[in-house]
Scaffold this motif. Structure first.
Motif, mmCIF file in Angstrom:
data_model
loop_
_atom_site.group_PDB
_atom_site.id
_atom_site.type_symbol
_atom_site.label_atom_id
_atom_site.label_comp_id
_atom_site.label_asym_id
_atom_site.label_seq_id
_atom_site.Cartn_x
_atom_site.Cartn_y
_atom_site.Cartn_z
ATOM 1 N N ILE A 1 0.748 -1.505 -0.107
ATOM 2 C CA ILE A 1 -0.161 -0.301 -0.238
ATOM 3 C C ILE A 1 0.874 1.059 0.109
ATOM 4 C CG2 ILE A 1 -1.532 1.299 1.727
ATOM 5 C CD1 ILE A 1 -2.474 -1.328 2.447
ATOM 6 N N ARG A 2 1.681 1.069 1.093
ATOM 7 C CA ARG A 2 2.608 2.820 0.603
ATOM 8 C C ARG A 2 3.736 3.149 -0.596
ATOM 9 N NH1 ARG A 2 6.533 2.764 5.482
ATOM 10 N NH2 ARG A 2 4.632 2.428 6.719
ATOM 11 N N GLU A 3 3.640 1.806 -1.182
ATOM 12 C CA GLU A 3 4.519 2.142 -2.351
ATOM 13 C C GLU A 3 3.555 2.518 -3.732
ATOM 14 O OE1 GLU A 3 5.515 -1.914 -4.092
ATOM 15 O OE2 GLU A 3 5.844 -1.156 -5.892
ATOM 16 N N SER B 1 -4.564 7.575 -4.071
ATOM 17 C CA SER B 1 -4.870 7.020 -2.403
ATOM 18 C C SER B 1 -5.320 6.360 -1.753
ATOM 19 C CB SER B 1 -7.184 7.760 -2.719
ATOM 20 O OG SER B 1 -7.669 6.420 -3.262
ATOM 21 N N PRO B 2 -5.100 6.132 -0.808
ATOM 22 C CA PRO B 2 -4.938 5.423 0.075
ATOM 23 C C PRO B 2 -5.766 4.599 0.104
ATOM 24 C CG PRO B 2 -4.849 7.815 1.166
ATOM 25 C CD PRO B 2 -5.023 7.893 0.060
ATOM 26 N N GLU B 3 -7.304 4.713 0.313
ATOM 27 C CA GLU B 3 -8.367 3.712 0.148
ATOM 28 C C GLU B 3 -8.281 2.900 -1.972
ATOM 29 O OE1 GLU B 3 -9.294 7.386 -0.118
ATOM 30 O OE2 GLU B 3 -9.316 6.838 2.479
ATOM 31 N N ARG B 4 -7.584 3.490 -2.547
ATOM 32 C CA ARG B 4 -7.525 3.000 -3.504
ATOM 33 C C ARG B 4 -6.231 2.057 -3.839
ATOM 34 N NH1 ARG B 4 -8.981 1.003 -8.326
ATOM 35 N NH2 ARG B 4 -7.234 0.994 -10.436
ATOM 36 N N ALA B 5 -5.831 3.088 -2.729
ATOM 37 C CA ALA B 5 -4.032 1.671 -3.145
ATOM 38 C C ALA B 5 -4.554 0.437 -2.066
ATOM 39 C CB ALA B 5 -3.358 3.217 -2.032
ATOM 40 N N ARG B 6 -5.269 0.574 -1.182
ATOM 41 C CA ARG B 6 -5.445 -0.431 -0.379
ATOM 42 C C ARG B 6 -6.003 -1.516 -0.822
ATOM 43 N NH1 ARG B 6 -5.363 -2.303 4.485
ATOM 44 N NH2 ARG B 6 -6.716 -3.719 5.344
ATOM 45 N N GLU B 7 -7.375 -1.196 -1.988
ATOM 46 C CA GLU B 7 -8.023 -1.684 -2.309
ATOM 47 C C GLU B 7 -7.138 -2.994 -3.639
ATOM 48 O OE1 GLU B 7 -11.060 0.032 -4.592
ATOM 49 O OE2 GLU B 7 -11.674 -1.669 -6.132
ATOM 50 N N LEU B 8 -6.110 -2.122 -4.611
ATOM 51 C CA LEU B 8 -5.430 -2.714 -5.910
ATOM 52 C C LEU B 8 -4.421 -3.481 -4.517
ATOM 53 C CD1 LEU B 8 -4.266 0.793 -8.126
ATOM 54 C CD2 LEU B 8 -5.878 -1.186 -7.947
ATOM 55 N N ALA B 9 -4.096 -3.339 -3.264
ATOM 56 C CA ALA B 9 -3.298 -4.251 -3.161
ATOM 57 C C ALA B 9 -4.178 -5.359 -2.474
ATOM 58 C CB ALA B 9 -2.716 -3.661 -1.737
ATOM 59 N N LEU B 10 -4.284 -5.272 -2.397
ATOM 60 C CA LEU B 10 -5.739 -6.317 -1.907
ATOM 61 C C LEU B 10 -5.695 -7.862 -3.030
ATOM 62 C CD1 LEU B 10 -8.092 -5.530 1.270
ATOM 63 C CD2 LEU B 10 -6.490 -7.334 0.977
ATOM 64 N N ARG B 11 -6.360 -6.495 -3.959
ATOM 65 C CA ARG B 11 -6.760 -7.672 -5.244
ATOM 66 C C ARG B 11 -5.238 -8.139 -5.919
ATOM 67 N NH1 ARG B 11 -8.617 -4.275 -10.521
ATOM 68 N NH2 ARG B 11 -10.192 -3.419 -8.734
#
Lengths: 120, 914
Positions: free
Chosen positions: B32-34, B41-51
């Motif tokens: 997510i940090r990367e 955006s933090p929300e988008r980053a989290r979603e992408l990382a999980l996916r």
């Protein structure tokens, strides 16, 4: 950046994945994230690493005694689990690498070969 | 490396679930940090990382499962490593205390070894099934009830288990519930192969015998249904594996060779399987022959093949699969009753109505036959069970003794243990350590015990060559299992109390205790007292048993046999088995008596057809002139057929009349001599001589010519029974076996050597059997008593010694510990005698409590042993009183030295020391 999104990529072969993990650890202890990054980088992100399968693979290699794990501090000062190659893991890597070379060479040779006259 | 990681984890106690979660969330955070760094955006980053990660939950579960599996495996490995450590530690300790270790291991090895040996005997004699397929399907046939006619029974089973030969054939024909019905009977053989003659046992078997047992030959073929078609034919023989090995060298080309059995040439057709020794314990036949050849090899004029009133053949059968015992019994009982009532009832003569009714009611019973047919097992059960009880006692004593030793060590080591506890070892770990020590001792002892067991059985066999069929110790699985189980039980029994005691101890108090002063707590003292009490109890049990058997043996050796055994030599020959005809046998017997009588030093020679004091009896019904007690009266008496000069040679006094002479020949008037009991039973007082008597029918064709004093004829243990004698030359049957008695004034060995020379000269092929002095023969008759006496005696001595040492150790320790207290008492005016009594009172308590407990147990065992005792009751007052007296003496002896030491304590020095 687009590369971080899931893209159609060749499925990675099981044994190959273990080989890549072992290879990743030849430069010293690393945590799972670093290993994933190295594999992405080294394969130009062509192979889908499948992060979901990375960790079970790591634990399985640890169970087999090819890698060792211990908690340490990461580059950004967080607790992280670091994996390192054991003596047995190093030996295994040599063997697997050699196997892989022979396998790849054989497959290439077969792909390049001309159809034989008597075949059929 | 792996170990270090384990320690690390163990120290911080991370659980694998948390571990995995931390690891995965670290990964996601980094990703997510990367992504944020790249501008998401933090929300988008989290979603992408999980996916990108994929199925997080599955990955987590998989990792946890792998770790759990690994942890379990490691814990197991830890356990093994720890035990390995414990054992190495124990070994090191025992190496440092070789004296203690040797004593402990030897004590336990003796206890375990004796048990293994006795169990092996027990197993072999009483438990092990026949070495045949599906032994549980075998059943033995028995038909209880009265009958008349010659009956011959022996080591193969009771007299209720013999049938007539025609009955066997009838039953074989009509039965439908068995896969087969087999008949067999043992006989004595002289075997001669290529000029070498040996004696042994043979078995007459029906053609169905081997098929019913389901055996396969080692070589050639076994006997089958074609071998017993016609009486007197089929001159074939199957050899036992043991005989084939020992006498024919295990050659594979023996089939079709000729072997001479009882003087008749027979053809070898095969060899029985290895390990098969017939179906009767201890009989070990050398040859198996068709039953139809019996009348040629071992003629028996009283039971020709067609005689329905001659009972001699033993029967067993194999149940068809799925047929229950009771079902089979009913199915064979019905035709049997029909044959009895339709065919056999009309054949009976002279039966009273009451007896006839009982005869008609005879039926068949089926007994389980998986262990074959044998009367020995029934006889051996009581002594062997007692043996087992005694050896278990010995093992208990050994355990108590070693527990005592270990406890003493544990007391000495209490500081070491306390230190380890204080340093963080868990109690569980410490207990495991102490148990490992007792296990090491027990298993070392178990290994040694196998040797001891082997020697024990060897010793039995050496001491009692004529005792029952004692087997070699087989180091088979059941023996090893028993040894292992005993070792395990022993290690628990030995280790339990010292361990619990040591683990319960408070580390601080032990650490505080002075180095030179073993910290014996009250609990330890109490425990040591109970151990000593147990030792006393166990030893009194053995003392009482030893006393009972010793007195029994003494009673037996005091029995007056009624004849003079010194200077008497006996042996037997069976010329008929070497093919002698009746006249040739008679000539040989006559010639032999003459030659023996002419030997230097020989004062008298005689012969008989029943060996003295061998347990053999011959029974018949008789009619005596003037004795009329109705048709159902008991007319039974024992009898024997003897040579002339019998009573003079044996030293049995004549009361009235005369003894047989050479004039009482085949053609002379028939004569008989009776004993006192006979005279009493049949109402002949002083006027017996001249009366007539007869057997079978009231023809009174025998004239009583003498009365002899009662003497022990068959068994030293029996009360004397009615008995009469006739000259064997006037006897009812041809003497196949003749026993000779030679009275000599010279050394018995010289006479025996001379007898051998005479026999060699007369017929070098005729084996001479059981040549020995009469005293030896009588010792053979008391084997059982001697065996029990020697064994219980040896064990009792050992147990008492151990108990005495235990008592002594206990008291010496107590006195040493209480030195200052005793000093104080003396300073306050206690006398030396008082102090001495104080110590002895403690001995008294232990001896009293242990003795009472032990006596109660001894009575239970004694009651079980009653049948083995001769001439005394199991609560014989002399034995009990002397056992108690002996125990008190031992207690006093053990307490004497510590008591005197206590009495010698110098109050001043004792107090100053403190």
């Amino acid at each position: 950046m687009g590369k971080l999104l899931p893209q159609p990529a060749p499925e990675i072969l099981r044994g190959t994945f273990d080989l890549l993990i072992l290879r990743a650890l030849t430069w010293g202890p690393a945590h799972g994230y670093a290993i994933a990054r190295w594999i992405e980088h080294a394969t130009s992100d062509v192979l889908a690493v499948g992060e979901g399968t990375l960790y079970p693979a790591l634990h399985r290699l640890e169970e087999r005694g090819w890698i060792d794990a211990s908690w340490g501090v990461s580059e950004n000062n967080r607790q992280a689990k670091f994996y390192s190659l054991t003596k047995r893991g190093r030996a295994q890597l040599t063997v697997e690498t050699e196997n892989w070379r022979r396998y790849a060479a054989a497959v290439f040779a077969a792909l390049e070969a001309q159809p034989s006259s008597g075949g059929g | 490396m792996a170990t270090r990681w384990r320690r690390f984890r163990g120290l911080f106690g991370l659980d694998p679930g948390r571990d995995v979660e931390d690891e995965l969330s670290f990964h996601l955070d980094m990703r997510i940090r990367e992504l944020i760094d790249r501008g998401e955006s933090p929300e988008r980053a989290r979603e992408l990382a999980l996916r990108r990660f994929g199925n997080l939950e599955r990955s987590r579960l998989e990792c946890v499962a792998i770790n759990e599996r690994r942890r379990r495996r490691m814990r197991r490995a830890d356990f093994i490593t720890d035990r390995g450590q414990d054992i190495r530690y124990a070994l090191r300790m025992f190496r440092r205390a070789p004296g203690f270790t040797t004593v402990a291991v030897l004590t336990l090895a003796f206890g375990i070894g004796a048990n293994v040996a006795v169990f092996a005997l027990f197993n072999r004699l009483l438990l092990e099934p026949l070495p045949v397929p599906e032994p549980s399907q075998l059943v033995n046939l028995v038909s209880p009830g009265p009958r008349s006619g010659p009956t011959s029974c022996g080591s193969m089973g009771g007299c209720e288990a013999v049938f007539s030969y025609p009955m066997f054939r009838d039953l074989e024909r009509v039965q439908t519930v068995f896969t087969g019905l087999a008949a067999h009977r043992d006989f004595s053989v002289n075997l001669s192969h290529r000029g070498q003659t040996t004696t042994g046992r043979g078995l007459f078997v029906s053609g169905s015998y081997f098929p019913v047992l389901g055996l396969r030959p080692t070589l050639g073929r076994l006997l089958g249904s074609t071998d017993d078609r016609t009486t007197g034919e089929s001159e074939v023989v199957v050899l036992s594996h043991a005989y084939w090995q020992s006498h024919l060298g295990g050659r594979r080309d023996v089939v079709d060779e000729t072997i001479v059995v009882n003087g008749q040439p027979m053809t070898i057709v095969g060899v029985a399987p290895k390990g098969f020794e017939g179906t009767t314990l201890g009989l070990r036949p050398e040859v198996f022959m068709p039953i139809t050849i019996r009348w040629r090899l071992a003629p028996d004029p009283r039971s020709p093949p067609e005689n329905r009133r001659g009972y001699w053949v033993y029967l067993f059968a194999r149940l068809k699969p799925g047929v229950a015992l009771e079902q089979a019994r009913a199915a064979i009982d019905m035709p049997y009753r029909v044959i009895i009532n339709e065919v056999e009832v009309p054949l009976q003569e002279g039966m009273s109505d009451r007896m006839m009714a009982q005869f008609k009611g005879r039926g068949i019973r089926l007994n389980p036959g998986s262990r074959g047919q044998s009367s020995f097992a029934a006889d051996a059960r009581a002594p062997l069970t007692l043996f087992l009880a005694v050896t278990i006692l010995v093992l208990l004593i050994a355990c108590v003794n070693v527990a005592h030793l270990l406890l003493a060590r544990a007391t000495v080591r209490s500081k070491e243990l306390a230190t380890r506890l204080a340093l963080g070892a868990t109690r569980a770990r410490l207990i495991a350590q102490l148990f490992s020590e007792s296990s090491v001792l027990a298993f070392a002892a178990a290994v040694a015990s196998l040797l001891i067991a082997r020697w024990t059985i060897g010793l039995f066999r050496m001491m009692f060559p004529d005792a029952a069929p004692l087997p070699e110790l087989q180091q088979d699985t059941s023996t090893l299992i028993v040894t292992g189980a005993l070792a395990l039980g022993t290690s628990v029994a030995v280790g339990l109390f010292p361990t619990l005691h040591a683990a319960r101890r408070d580390p601080l108090s032990a650490l505080k205790a002075q180095a030179g002063q073993p910290g014996g707590s009250r609990g330890a003292a109490r425990f040591r007292v109970s151990l000593a009490t147990a030792q006393v109890a166990l030893s009194i049990i053995l003392i009482v048993l030893a006393g009972l058997f010793t007195k029994s043996l003494a009673n037996l050796s005091r029995v007056d046999p009624g004849l003079r055994t010194d200077g008497l030599v006996t042996f037997r020959i069976a010329p008929q088995r070497n093919g002698y005809t009746l006249p040739r046998s008679a000539a040989l017997f006559g010639r032999l008596e003459e030659e023996l009588a002419a030997l230097p030093g020989v004062t008298a020679v005689t012969s008989s057809t029943t060996p003295l004091l061998s347990g053999d009896v011959r029974i018949t019904g008789v009619f005596v002139e003037g004795y009329d007690a109705g048709p159902d009266a008991d007319r039974e008496t024992r009898y024997d057929e003897i040579g002339h000069g019998y009573f003079r040679t044996l030293g049995v006094p004549l009361i009235f009349g005369r003894e047989f002479t050479s004039a009482d020949s085949e053609n002379a008037a028939k004569v008989a001599i009776i004993n006192e009991q006979f005279a009493k039973k049949f109402g002949l007082a002083r006027e017996a001589v001249g009366k007539g008597m007869s057997r079978d029918t009231p023809s009174f064709d025998l004239e009583i010519v003498g009365v002899v004093r009662d003497f022990k004829h068959s068994d030293l243990r029996d009360a004397t029974s009615p008995l009469y004698f006739v000259p064997h030359r006037q006897g009812t049957r041809r003497p196949g076996l003749m026993i000779f008695y030679v009275r000599t004034s010279l050394n018995a060995d010289e006479t025996m050597a001379a007898i051998r020379r005479v026999m060699l000269r007369l017929d070098q092929h005729l084996p001479i059997e059981e040549l020995r002095t009469m005293d030896e023969a009588m010792r053979g008759a008391t084997t059982r008593e001697r065996l029990m006496g020697v064994m219980t005696g040896a064990f009792a001595t050992l147990a008492t010694l151990v108990a005495a040492i235990g008592l002594y150790g206990l008291l010496a320790f107590a006195v040493a510990q209480r030195t200052s207290e005793i000093g104080l008492r003396m300073a306050l005016g206690a006398t030396r005698v008082g102090v001495r009594w104080m110590v002895l009172r403690q001995v008294g308590m232990i001896v009293m409590i242990g003795g009472t407990l032990g006596l109660a147990f001894a009575m239970v065992l004694g009651r079980a042993a009653q049948a083995l005792l001769f001439g005394l009751h199991f609560h014989d007052p002399v034995v009990l009183a002397s056992s108690i007296f002996g125990l008190i003496l031992v207690g006093l002896a053990a307490g004497f030295v510590p008591a005197s030491r206590a009495a010698r304590i110098d109050p001043m020095r004792a107090l100053k020391y403190e």
